[in-house]
Write a protein that holds these residues in place. Structure first.
Motif, PDB file in Angstrom:
ATOM      1  N   THR A 115      11.815  20.889 -11.658  1.00  0.00           N
ATOM      2  CA  THR A 115      12.250  19.940 -10.634  1.00  0.00           C
ATOM      3  C   THR A 115      13.641  20.251 -10.083  1.00  0.00           C
ATOM      4  OG1 THR A 115      13.012  18.445 -12.396  1.00  0.00           O
ATOM      5  CG2 THR A 115      10.815  18.068 -11.507  1.00  0.00           C
ATOM      6  N   ILE A 118      13.140  23.051  -6.655  1.00  0.00           N
ATOM      7  CA  ILE A 118      12.205  22.762  -5.563  1.00  0.00           C
ATOM      8  C   ILE A 118      12.560  23.573  -4.314  1.00  0.00           C
ATOM      9  CG2 ILE A 118      11.287  20.980  -4.046  1.00  0.00           C
ATOM     10  CD1 ILE A 118      10.344  20.731  -6.943  1.00  0.00           C
ATOM     11  N   GLN A 122      10.171  26.159  -2.262  1.00  0.00           N
ATOM     12  CA  GLN A 122       9.801  25.975  -0.859  1.00  0.00           C
ATOM     13  C   GLN A 122      10.180  27.198  -0.029  1.00  0.00           C
ATOM     14  OE1 GLN A 122      11.567  22.272   0.419  1.00  0.00           O
ATOM     15  NE2 GLN A 122      10.068  21.022  -0.673  1.00  0.00           N
ATOM     16  N   TRP A 184       1.587  24.438  -2.950  1.00  0.00           N
ATOM     17  CA  TRP A 184       2.214  23.140  -2.701  1.00  0.00           C
ATOM     18  C   TRP A 184       1.122  22.093  -2.578  1.00  0.00           C
ATOM     19  CZ3 TRP A 184       7.090  21.510  -3.075  1.00  0.00           C
ATOM     20  CH2 TRP A 184       7.436  20.265  -2.540  1.00  0.00           C
ATOM     21  N   ASP A 194       8.318   9.249  -7.612  1.00  0.00           N
ATOM     22  CA  ASP A 194       9.059  10.295  -8.327  1.00  0.00           C
ATOM     23  C   ASP A 194       8.210  11.533  -8.592  1.00  0.00           C
ATOM     24  OD1 ASP A 194       7.411   9.185 -10.245  1.00  0.00           O
ATOM     25  OD2 ASP A 194       8.977   8.870 -11.747  1.00  0.00           O
ATOM     26  N   ARG A 196       7.005  13.286  -5.787  1.00  0.00           N
ATOM     27  CA  ARG A 196       6.885  13.911  -4.479  1.00  0.00           C
ATOM     28  C   ARG A 196       8.257  14.275  -3.914  1.00  0.00           C
ATOM     29  NH1 ARG A 196       3.821   9.741  -0.997  1.00  0.00           N
ATOM     30  NH2 ARG A 196       2.748   9.299  -2.954  1.00  0.00           N
ATOM     31  N   TRP A 197       8.272  15.353  -3.159  1.00  0.00           N
ATOM     32  CA  TRP A 197       9.486  15.824  -2.493  1.00  0.00           C
ATOM     33  C   TRP A 197       9.158  16.131  -1.030  1.00  0.00           C
ATOM     34  CZ3 TRP A 197       8.246  16.652  -7.466  1.00  0.00           C
ATOM     35  CH2 TRP A 197       9.245  16.466  -8.440  1.00  0.00           C
ATOM     36  N   LYS A 198      10.157  15.979  -0.175  1.00  0.00           N
ATOM     37  CA  LYS A 198       9.973  16.313   1.239  1.00  0.00           C
ATOM     38  C   LYS A 198       9.863  17.823   1.402  1.00  0.00           C
ATOM     39  CE  LYS A 198      12.403  12.258   3.065  1.00  0.00           C
ATOM     40  NZ  LYS A 198      13.562  11.779   3.884  1.00  0.00           N
ATOM     41  N   SER A 199       9.081  18.256   2.384  1.00  0.00           N
ATOM     42  CA  SER A 199       8.928  19.682   2.655  1.00  0.00           C
ATOM     43  C   SER A 199       8.543  19.875   4.120  1.00  0.00           C
ATOM     44  CB  SER A 199       7.849  20.288   1.748  1.00  0.00           C
ATOM     45  OG  SER A 199       6.560  20.034   2.284  1.00  0.00           O
ATOM     46  N   GLU A 203       5.252  15.549   2.432  1.00  0.00           N
ATOM     47  CA  GLU A 203       5.640  15.248   1.060  1.00  0.00           C
ATOM     48  C   GLU A 203       4.616  15.802   0.071  1.00  0.00           C
ATOM     49  OE1 GLU A 203       6.271  11.051   0.598  1.00  0.00           O
ATOM     50  OE2 GLU A 203       8.392  11.251   1.106  1.00  0.00           O
ATOM     51  N   ARG A 205       4.384  18.167  -4.046  1.00  0.00           N
ATOM     52  CA  ARG A 205       5.025  18.757  -5.222  1.00  0.00           C
ATOM     53  C   ARG A 205       4.515  20.192  -5.382  1.00  0.00           C
ATOM     54  NH1 ARG A 205       0.967  15.465  -7.398  1.00  0.00           N
ATOM     55  NH2 ARG A 205      -0.432  16.482  -8.909  1.00  0.00           N
TER      56      ARG A 205
END
Length: 482
Positions: A115, A118, A122, A184, A194, A196-199, A203, A205
């Motif tokens: 984590t 990330i 990406q 992804w 918690d 998920r992340w922006k990309s 969104e 992981r």
């Protein structure tokens, strides 16, 4: 000269580091949703030995072992426990470190969490898309296009056309081909925030495979010496790592002189229980912390080293008892050497010494610990035959060479009397030292009174409870746990 079996070439190769006297090594670590079992212990111990031997040979080692702290199993366990991902993973990372410390393992130079990487993941995915090696499916996932990477299968020896032959893409999947793997994962509405992340692709992981490529390249560079892990990771995990890493670096047209992602691939064999691989999915695993309640940490290390790291090893209590008996024999050679005091020695000692030469030859032969242990047992036999100063010198060699593998480092009497087990689990240690000493005193009194029947009865009674008495010169009696 060190030789390493390279899974990629399927042969032993002379080890030649990229940078003289420096070694970069990456090992796939734990997915932290539960306590570590003995299968995890084998990976950790095997590569602990690899790193220790490289350091003994004078290399400066940069050792990276990652932590996977986001994946489907972690998410599921956190939801079941009604706790956050961070709380869950922190708890089991702490437990892993406790297990590692008990086993006497070196800490890696770097222990990256997925984590925390990330952004590099990406970035690598973006390069793969630009190289037309990855695409976004209809479901939002980013997938690697396996058939676009010509050398896929080079590590595992699997031909693309033989993989999943005849399968069709599952309905609802965004993959164009069943062989493609996820880089992804698009976030699902029901998944916690918690996870998920922006990309650039919405969104989500990271997929599991991309984690190790991004972390290893970020910390060790795009070309490093050794990549290790369990045999089950050879395919598809490590195969996928090569494809996505070299794909991101070179695209679809890596030239013959371009350096590979990794020079040497190492894989340790499984631990088996009733002829099946030990794993959580099969429910046949034994936690490190539970086994440590019954056996000294050095016994577990010794058990692992009795087999060559590439071979599978069968687990049972009887196998651990054999390992304990072997360690008892080595420790006894030390404790029965008058005048032996452990001394710190630099390196391996005299390279011309016959014992050092045999031990070095064994370890340089692809970390052949069974042969190295055979050298130590031969040395113990020689100690038992020697007298005086010669015996002390041989005992020093035994202690030092065993120290390279990080055992025989405790107080010999304390080990033989099971003090570590008494401290960790008093209820399972059997008779207390105080009661044993009382029985020895009663036996000595019986011998003085020439009641040899009573003296023998006490000896046999203690033996039945796992206590071995050894009468020494001068009327002294020592004891150890069988």
């Amino acid at each position: 000269m060190l030789q390493i079996y390279n899974t990629l070439s399927r042969s032993k190769e002379v080890f030649k580091p990229i940078t003289p006297r420096h070694v970069s090594i990456y090992v796939c670590g734990m997915t932290v949703y539960d306590y570590c079992h003995l299968g995890h212990a084998r990976v950790m111990i095997v590569f602990d030995i690899v790193v220790r031997w490289l350091m003994t040979l004078g290399y400066e080692v940069n050792y990276v072992r990652n932590i996977t702290d986001i994946d489907d199993k972690i998410i599921q366990r956190a939801l079941e426990n009604k706790e956050s991902i961070l709380a869950l993973t922190n708890r089991f990372i702490t437990a892993m470190h406790v297990d590692s410390d008990h086993l006497g393992l070196l800490q890696p130079n770097h222990e990256p969490r997925a984590t925390d990487f990330i952004a590099p993941m990406q970035g690598m995915i973006s390069r793969l898309i630009d190289q037309q090696l990855a695409y976004q499916g209809d479901d939002g996932d980013i997938n690697f296009s396996v058939r676009s990477f010509p050398k896929y299968g080079q590590l595992s020896g699997k031909a693309i056309d033989d993989l999943n032959a005849g399968e069709r893409v599952a309905i609802g999947s965004g993959k164009r081909d069943p062989l493609d793997f996820v880089l992804w994962k698009s976030a699902k509405p029901e998944e916690p925030s918690d996870t998920r992340w922006k990309s650039p692709w919405g969104e989500g992981r990271p997929g599991w495979h991309i984690e190790c490529s991004a972390m290893s390249c970020d910390l060790l560079g795009q070309h490093f010496d050794i990549h290790g892990g369990g045999a089950d990771l050879q395919f598809p995990h490590h195969e996928n790592e090569i494809a996505q890493s070299e794909g991101a670096i070179y695209g679809q047209n890596r030239k013959p002189l371009d350096p590979p992602f990794v020079n040497y691939w190492m894989h340790n064999g499984h631990i088996r229980v009733n002829k099946e691989k030990m794993s959580k999915s099969l429910g046949n695993f034994f936690l490190i912390r539970d086994v440590l309640e019954q056996f000294d940490p050095e016994v577990i290390r010794f058990f692992m080293l009795k087999a060559h790291y590439r071979s599978p090893i069968n687990f049972s209590d009887s196998q651990l008892e054999e390992a304990r008996a072997g360690l008892n024999r080595l420790y006894t050679a030390l404790v029965q050497t008058p005048g032996f005091v452990a001394k710190k020695m630099n390196g391996l000692g005299d390279p011309a010494n016959a014992w050092v030469m045999r031990f070095t030859a064994a370890m340089n032969d692809d970390f052949n610990t069974p042969e190295a242990l055979a050298v130590l047992f031969d040395l113990a036999s020689e100690i038992n035959r020697a007298q005086g100063a010669e015996r002390v010198i041989l005992a020093q060699h035994l202690h030092h060479l065993a120290g390279v593998l990080n055992f025989l480092q405790g107080d010999p009497t304390a080990f033989l009397q099971g003090e570590t087990l008494v401290q960790q689990n008093p209820d399972s240690a059997g008779l207390s030292a105080e009661l044993i000493e009382t029985q020895i005193a009663a036996r000595s009194a019986a011998k003085v009174a020439r009641d040899f029947t009573q003296a023998d009865t006490i000896r046999q009674r203690l033996l039945a409870q796992g206590i071995v008495l050894e009468d020494q010169a001068g009327g002294v009696t020592t004891w150890r746990r069988a």
